[in-house]
Structures are given as C-alpha cells and as structure tokens.
Design a protein around this motif. Structure first.
Motif, PDB file in Angstrom:
ATOM      1  N   ARG A 180      21.650  14.610  57.013  1.00  0.00           N
ATOM      2  CA  ARG A 180      22.963  15.206  57.214  1.00  0.00           C
ATOM      3  C   ARG A 180      22.957  16.111  58.452  1.00  0.00           C
ATOM      4  NH1 ARG A 180      26.317  17.978  58.500  1.00  0.00           N
ATOM      5  NH2 ARG A 180      28.101  18.911  57.453  1.00  0.00           N
TER       6      ARG A 180
ATOM      7  N   ASP B 259      25.094  15.642  61.884  1.00  0.00           N
ATOM      8  CA  ASP B 259      25.934  16.715  62.384  1.00  0.00           C
ATOM      9  C   ASP B 259      25.967  16.706  63.910  1.00  0.00           C
ATOM     10  OD1 ASP B 259      27.592  18.810  61.602  1.00  0.00           O
ATOM     11  OD2 ASP B 259      26.087  20.259  62.265  1.00  0.00           O
TER      12      ASP B 259
ATOM     13  N   LYS C  40      28.598  14.633  65.732  1.00  0.00           N
ATOM     14  CA  LYS C  40      29.993  15.103  65.716  1.00  0.00           C
ATOM     15  C   LYS C  40      30.932  14.083  65.079  1.00  0.00           C
ATOM     16  CE  LYS C  40      28.568  18.630  67.965  1.00  0.00           C
ATOM     17  NZ  LYS C  40      28.279  19.779  67.138  1.00  0.00           N
ATOM     18  N   LEU C  41      30.614  13.690  63.867  1.00  0.00           N
ATOM     19  CA  LEU C  41      31.492  12.741  63.178  1.00  0.00           C
ATOM     20  C   LEU C  41      32.589  13.494  62.446  1.00  0.00           C
ATOM     21  CD1 LEU C  41      28.726  10.514  61.581  1.00  0.00           C
ATOM     22  CD2 LEU C  41      29.979  10.105  63.696  1.00  0.00           C
ATOM     23  N   LEU C  42      33.670  12.779  62.149  1.00  0.00           N
ATOM     24  CA  LEU C  42      34.724  13.369  61.332  1.00  0.00           C
ATOM     25  C   LEU C  42      34.248  13.438  59.889  1.00  0.00           C
ATOM     26  CD1 LEU C  42      37.870  11.651  62.797  1.00  0.00           C
ATOM     27  CD2 LEU C  42      36.957  13.908  63.273  1.00  0.00           C
ATOM     28  N   LEU C  43      34.975  14.231  59.114  1.00  0.00           N
ATOM     29  CA  LEU C  43      34.495  14.525  57.754  1.00  0.00           C
ATOM     30  C   LEU C  43      34.319  13.278  56.903  1.00  0.00           C
ATOM     31  CD1 LEU C  43      33.833  16.649  55.551  1.00  0.00           C
ATOM     32  CD2 LEU C  43      36.221  16.488  54.889  1.00  0.00           C
TER      33      LEU C  43
ATOM     34  N   ARG D 165      31.667  10.913  57.956  1.00  0.00           N
ATOM     35  CA  ARG D 165      30.358  11.525  57.769  1.00  0.00           C
ATOM     36  C   ARG D 165      29.954  11.454  56.294  1.00  0.00           C
ATOM     37  NH1 ARG D 165      30.896  16.750  59.827  1.00  0.00           N
ATOM     38  NH2 ARG D 165      31.505  17.405  57.752  1.00  0.00           N
TER      39      ARG D 165
ATOM     40  N   GLU E 131      26.474  17.454  51.096  1.00  0.00           N
ATOM     41  CA  GLU E 131      27.484  17.921  52.032  1.00  0.00           C
ATOM     42  C   GLU E 131      27.744  19.419  51.845  1.00  0.00           C
ATOM     43  OE1 GLU E 131      28.810  16.403  54.440  1.00  0.00           O
ATOM     44  OE2 GLU E 131      30.287  17.916  55.003  1.00  0.00           O
TER      45      GLU E 131
ATOM     46  N   VAL F 221      26.949  22.685  54.340  1.00  0.00           N
ATOM     47  CA  VAL F 221      27.968  23.623  54.818  1.00  0.00           C
ATOM     48  C   VAL F 221      27.554  25.050  54.493  1.00  0.00           C
ATOM     49  CG1 VAL F 221      30.330  24.404  54.509  1.00  0.00           C
ATOM     50  CG2 VAL F 221      29.849  21.970  54.723  1.00  0.00           C
TER      51      VAL F 221
END
Lengths: 315, 511
Positions: B375, B379, B382-385, B388, B431, B435
C-alpha cells in the motif's frame, strides 16, 4: 483502586467520553444540525452571513474534473491552505507557505510538486479524509498570518484557540501550538502543545504535550505559560455567537488570530475532544453543571461572556 | 431520554429471555451443558393374526406419551387399517380396524422412549376410590388368613407388600391358603392381581401395572413384567410384583394399569405378539428438542431446531455474532480500546474460528504487514482512492494465494485456511491503517492494529467457548438478555478504564 480513581476523577469534575456522548452531544446537539459544522463550506457561508470573520475563500474543488483548473486558480496566490470540507481532527489539511518555480513549499519546509498537490486534492474528493469515506470537496482558502503574540511559541503552522461553548456559554479554552512533531498542525493527537487558558483574562496557564506537562515550547524553548491572548473578550463573544448560529448546544469553536484581520473563525466541531481538560488541569463537568444551573438568567451574548469570565476565571 | 425507559425495556427483555430460558431448562429439561447425552430406547411391538374376510378390530395397549418415561416419538404401522387412539386414566389404547381383510395381518407399534435418570415414576395423583375385592367364601377366608399373617410380620406398607410378594413367590406345596387362591401354574400376572386384592382387604387402594423393563428385554420376544401400585396416604408407591421391593422403577416402561390384555383382536385368530427393545444413543439436545415438540408443540413449530439443517448451521454462526459484538462493545466503551472499524474485530474473530487462534493471528499479521508495504508503494503512484482500494484488494488476494501455496509446500496446513479471512475486511484494514500511519504516525497505527487484534482474540475466545456456543444455539432467547445488557451499557456514561489513566493527572489537583 480503579474505583477510587474513578471517584476522584468524578469529584474533580472530569468529563469522560461516554458521558460527553450521552449527556452532552446526544442531548444537546440535534442530529440535523451536524451538516452545518461537518461541512466546512457550509459553516463558512453561515459565518459570513452572520458577519463573523473567517479566512478568505479562494475556491472550491468539487469534482475531479476541476483539478485541471487548479493551477490557474492558484496562480495569483503564493500561499494558501487546502482543506477537506468534511475532514476531522486536522486530517488532510495541507498548508502551502510559498512557491519556488513549479514547487510548492509546505509549512514544514518540504516541497511538493503540482502533481502531488493534485493527488492530494483528488484523495480529498474521493473521501480519504472525510468521516465515513464519503465524497468530499476541497476548500482552498487564505493562509492565516497569525498574530505575533504566539510567534515565540510556535514552530511553523498556525496556533489556534479552541473554546468549548455549552448552551451559548464559553466554558473552557485552550491554545494549540504547532510543534515540529505535529508538522505545523495545531492538533494535539499529532504532537501539538495544548495550553489551558484563564477564562477571565485570556492568559495561558499550564500546557501539555502528549501526556506530559510542559512549561516551554519543545522547539523554540520559550515559556508557553503566561502568554496573553489579545481581544480575549471579543474571542469569547465570537464563540458564543457560533452557538446561536448553529443551535448546537455543545460545540467546540476553533479561532485563529490574524495579524491584520484579528480573530477569525476557522471551524466548528460538534464532537470536541476532551484533552482540553488536561491542558487546563481542570474538569469540564463542574463548569457544564454550573451553566445548566444558571442558563436561565443569561439571555444576551454579553451576559454569557461576562458570566463565563467571572465564573470560570482563575481567581 | 430518560433512563427509566431503558431500564424498563431492559427488565422486560431480561424477563422474557430468562423466562423462556427457565421454561426450557426446568420444564423441558434442556441440557445446560453440551456433553449431556441422553439414553433412549426404541421399543417395537409386532402383532400378527389371521383374518378371514370379517371386520377386524385390534386393540393394543400402548404407553402413555407423557408418562414418567416420555415417548419422544411413536409410529403406528399397518397396511390398510384405520387407526384411532383413546386414553383413560389407566390405559392408552391404539385401535386398528378394517372392514374385510384376508390372510395374515401384521401391525407394528414403535416408540422412542427416553430414559431420564431423575424420573420419579410413581408420585402423586388423585386419591382413588377403594374397590372392595370380589372375593367370596373360601377365597375370602384364605386371603384374610394370608393378610393377617403378613400384617403380623410387617411394620408398615413396604414390609407388608414385601411379605405378601415373598409368600406368593416362594410358595411351598403345603401352603393351603395360597394353593386355594392360585393354582400351581399361575402366572406372574395372576400373583400380582391377588396381591392387589389382598391389599384391598386391608383397605389399601392398589392396582397392578403391566410393562417391560427396557434394559432386560433385549432383542427377541419380551415377557411382560408386572408391578403394583399402592395408594399410601397422598401418593402412589410402586412395588415390584415379583419381589415386593419398593422404590425406583428405573427402566420400567408401563404399558397399562389394571385389568386387560396387551393385545386384543376381534375378528381374527392365531394372535401372536413380540416385543423388542434396542438402546439408542441420542444427544441431549435432540432429546430435548423432541420433548419440546411433545410438551409445547407451538413453541417447537417456531424454534430453531425446526429449520432445515443447512439453515440451522448458518444460524449457529450468526447467533454468535452478537456475543462477539458485545465483547467489542465492552472493550470499546467500557475499557476504551481503539479498533479499526467498529465490528471489524468480530469478522476477524469469525475467521479465527476456522484458522485456529495462533495460526490466525500470525496469518493476519503477515497479511497486514505485506499489504501495508504494498500500500505504501502504491501511494507513490498517486492513484485515486477507488482504484487504489481495488489494487490493494487484488494484491491481498494474491498474497493470500501465495501464503497458501508456500505454506502448503512447507507442509504447514494451517496456512491454507488463510482463504477464510474476509478479504474486503483485510483491504479496508490495510487502507485505514495506512491512513492512520500517515496522519497520526506509526505508533497510533500499530496501537490500533494491536487493539483490533487483541479485541478480535477476546471476541474469538467468547465465541468459541463450547459452553457459550451451546447456550446460545439452544436458547436463542438469551440474546434478549444480551440485548438488555447492551441497552444498559448504551446508557453507561461513566469513565472508560483507559480514561482513568489518561486523566489521572486531573484526579488529585484542581477541582
């Protein structure tokens, strides 16, 4: 032993999470009012209507498509702050303090590219920083130039003042001072310092960093106690008005002191944290109970502010 | 919201839950622990007779279904016969009838009888009317003489019956009185009936009982054995007809009391019957469920045990989730633990049920660690949520496959069970952890991860307790009690345990 400790905490009027949730948040914050504070854009608009000063809004990015226009939007601003409209706990806030050629300088001094900035906004829109992961908006607003009063006790970032307002009466306050550890953010979870504030004078009292009591800023080594917040009564007045604005009975009001514009309202929180008690070395519950007893006789905002200063000041 | 409302609701729920629970344990004897196995016997009576085209009516005396040894299940098997059953105080009759059958007829009665160790077979009842025995002349004199003699040698009812039984059982050739009442080839049945008559002379209401000792019959034709019951002040007391011994009838299954034959056929001849018994082992739960059907048919019709087996198995798992959720509730709101997601630990605990605890914890930690590193790498792209999340999900499944394949190669079979982890939960955990890692630092992320794992372990411990398992699946109404406890905890506004530590500095000083 634990029961004895619990009893002593109760005697000291310390408010626990369960009690805060059941007796104050659930009891005094009507559910349908939450969007007003959970969406920072709504809060901002509400405040502007009511004449409360807020940091200037440069723009809002609501859909992925708009990110392409971002570069144009930012062209005229050398410094700005990007915030998720539904963020909580300071998560997802990006402060840009300047730019060198194509790079943006973060509050920490690190540089990021336009691409990384776009990615941050894209993450924001897809709900990475929002409560529950729902679709979100990104606010781009003016960076606050904080009042020099906190210059000596701030490491990058913007110090802010958190005031808990119960039924329109400010009951407790603290100043949150960013540190190197908090990456310029004024959030206690992330390592910022919290300093209790004397409600009568606006002078800072003891301070905590994490769970430790501190007397000086860990990065600047300046004393954090005894700093006097200017226009304290005005700040209390703004905080009290925020209650009338939202009709939330138990609300945390975050204010910043701008060098030029004076006190600005940053955001409101319908579930303010309990660390403020540690920063002030004082339980909230006793003060909340006093307000519940006396609220009948306090009608105007001035009444409530004066009451708070007289009642909750240290001597 | 007033607390009283919650208290009243909780009290009602507890009353309903415990009420049903007590009814099932006390009245229906549902086993409280899973081990109790119940003994049961299958009794079969086979009746055969010849018919010649006449209307036929066959009567069979069968045990009372709600007697001291309860009949859990019974079948009446015949071909072309109509069946009715009637019952009176002393007997229950199964009556088969058919207008004109020809040839050999076979009827079966089969019953599943439960042996209950606590069964008190005699016990209270209605006081009977004393019937004066129908004895005349020499019989009366002989019976009176036997009674006088027995009474002289006895102190109370027990010894009196014992005296009489022994006198009849060990009859000597010289005993004229006995010879007068019974001829030399008298049956055990006749002896018991005589004792009943003599007890009648002594003003003791008595009656004979006819049945079998389940354990003594075995395969093959069974002989009926005969007991008698004597009314002693306020209750019936049972005596073995052969020895006069009193007390526990044990495995004695009563078919009927008083006069009458086991089988009686009108319109047929060459009647014969055989009786066989066979022990059957059945779980205490099955027995209790059958008992529930017997005693409360309505309750049974709406109970879990009436569902198809596959559905029952699903509910065996589902019913445990509230227990796990309750553990989470306590850990979060009373203790103050932080976990990823509210009920994620319950789902992890469910997976632990299949993987076993230690292997589960290791696999979970390995997957999360690997997933987190992937993960962090993603990161940087730079993938979208959503893409990802999907990418992490795919990686998680690949990781699971890899772990399974490698552990299988190494001969660690428990590695295969990794497939049982809910992968979406794993993905979300990774995920969320990443974060938290970024926003609040590794310390908080690891803290929450360990908190989740610890809570999951506790939930697993609660959910895998066989005792608790048994209680919840047998008494789903206990969930009402759990619900009440949950409601009460929902109004708990005291400190959380970890808050005590957090606010410790405030305890002494300012106030």
């Amino acid at each position: 032993m634990m029961l004895a400790l619990a009893r002593r905490l109760r005697a000291a009027g310390v408010l626990g999470i369960n009690r805060r949730n059941a007796d104050f948040i659930a009891a005094w914050n009507p559910r349908h009012r939450y969007p007003l504070v959970d969406d920072k854009l709504l809060t901002k608009q509400l405040a502007i209507q009511a004449g409360i000063a807020v940091p200037e809004l440069y723009g809002v990015i609501e859909i992925e498509h708009q990110i392409r226009e971002l570069a144009g939007l930012l062209e005229q601003h050398g410094e700005f702050v990007i915030k998720p409209a539904h963020g909580s706990g300071g998560i997802g806030i990006l402060v840009i303090t300047g730019r060198i050629r194509k790079l943006f300088r973060k509050a920490s001094g690190d540089f990021i590219t336009q691409e990384e900035l776009d990615h941050h906004i894209s993450n924001t829109l897809s709900g990475l920083f929002s409560l529950g992961g729902a679709q979100d908006k990104a606010l781009i607003e003016a960076r606050v130039h904080f009042d020099p009063v906190f210059e000596a006790v701030t490491y990058q970032g913007v110090p802010d003042v958190r005031i808990i307002v119960f039924r329109g009466v400010p009951v407790m306050a603290m100043v949150r001072l960013p540190t190197r550890a908090s990456d310029g953010r004024a959030n206690l979870h992330q390592g910022a310092i919290g300093a209790g504030v004397d409600m009568a004078t606006g002078r800072t009292l003891t301070a905590v960093c994490g769970n430790d009591v501190v007397t000086e800023h860990p990065d600047t080594h300046q004393p954090v106690t005894g700093v006097e917040i200017p226009n304290w009564q005005v700040l209390l007045g703004i905080a009290a008005r925020c209650h009338d604005l939202t009709q939330l009975g138990y609300v945390g009001v975050d204010l910043v002191l701008d060098r030029i514009r004076g006190p600005l309202m940053l955001e409101l929180n319908a579930r303010p944290g309990l660390n403020i008690q540690i920063a002030n070395r004082c339980g909230l519950l006793t003060r909340l109970e006093v307000v519940e007893r006396e609220i009948g006789s306090l009608s105007t905002i001035d009444d409530r502010v004066v009451f708070a200063m007289r009642q909750f000041g240290i001597n | 919201m007033s607390n009283r409302h919650v208290y009243v609701l909780a009290a009602l729920l507890v009353a309903a839950g415990l009420g049903l629970f007590l009814y099932k344990t006390v009245r229906l004897d549902f086993p409280l622990s899973p081990e109790v196995a119940s003994n049961a016997w299958e009794v079969e009576v086979k009746v055969e007779f010849e018919t010649h085209g006449n209307p036929v009516r066959a009567e069979l005396r069968v045990p009372a279904s709600r007697g001291p040894l309860p009949i859990l299940n019974e079948y009446f098997v015949s071909r072309g016969f109509g069946l009715t059953t009637t019952r009176t105080e002393n007997q229950r009759l199964a009556i088969w009838s058919r207008s004109r059958p020809e040839g050999l007829q076979t009827l079966y009665y089969r019953a599943l009888v439960e042996m209950r160790p606590t069964a008190d077979q005699a016990g209270p009842g209605r006081a009977p009317e004393l019937e004066k025995p129908d004895l005349k002349g020499a019989d009366l004199v002989a019976a009176g003489a036997i009674l006088d003699e027995a009474q002289q040698k006895s102190a109370d009812l027990d010894t009196l019956v014992a005296q009489l039984a022994q006198r009849f059982e060990n009859r000597s050739a010289q005993d004229q009185n006995i010879a007068l009442l019974l001829d030399r080839h008298s049956s055990a049945r006749e002896r018991v009936e005589r004792i009943v008559e003599i007890l009648g002379l002594a003003d003791y209401p008595a009656r004979s009982m006819h049945g079998i000792h389940l354990a003594q019959v075995g395969r093959g034709s069974a002989e009926l054995s005969h007991w008698l019951e004597v009314w002693d002040r306020d209750r019936w007391r049972a005596y073995d007809g052969a020895t006069g011994a009193t007390g526990d009838m044990g495995d004695y299954l009563i078919f009927w009391r008083g006069p009458g034959q086991l089988v009686h056929v009108d319109g047929g001849d060459r009647l014969s019957w055989t009786m066989t018994t066979e022990p059957v082992q059945m779980g205490g739960l099955t027995a209790a469920a059958s008992r529930e059907r017997l005693f409360s048919p309505d309750l049974w019709a709406y109970s879990l045990s009436n569902l198809p087996l596959a559905t029952q198995n699903v509910y065996r798992v589902l019913l445990l989730i509230p227990v796990g959720a309750f553990v989470i509730l306590v850990m979060r709101n009373i203790v103050g633990f932080k976990t990823f997601g509210t009920f994620m630990p319950v789902l992890i605990a469910l997976a632990f049920r299949e993987t076993h605890l230690l292997a589960g914890i290791i696999l979970f930690s390995v997957l999360i660690t690997l997933g987190l590193s992937i993960r962090f790498y993603l990161d940087r792209l730079k993938l979208l949520l959503v893409p990802r999340l999907a990418a992490v999900l795919i990686v998680v499944i690949l990781l699971m496959l890899t772990v399974s394949v490698i552990s299988h190669r190494l001969g660690i079979e428990s590695g295969l069970s990794v497939a049982l982890f809910p992968m979406v939960i794993l993905t979300m955990t990774i995920e969320r952890m990443s974060v938290v890692w970024e926003e609040r630092g590794p310390r908080e992320a690891v803290q929450e991860g360990v908190g989740s794992l610890f809570t999951a372990t506790l939930a697993f411990a609660a959910m895998s307790s066989t005792q608790l398992n048994h209680l919840i699946t047998t008494f789903p109404e206990l969930l009402l009690v759990l619900l009440a406890a949950t409601l009460l905890l929902g109004r708990y506004s005291g400190y959380r345990l970890l808050e005590l530590r957090r606010f410790k500095v405030l305890a002494g000083g300012a106030g």
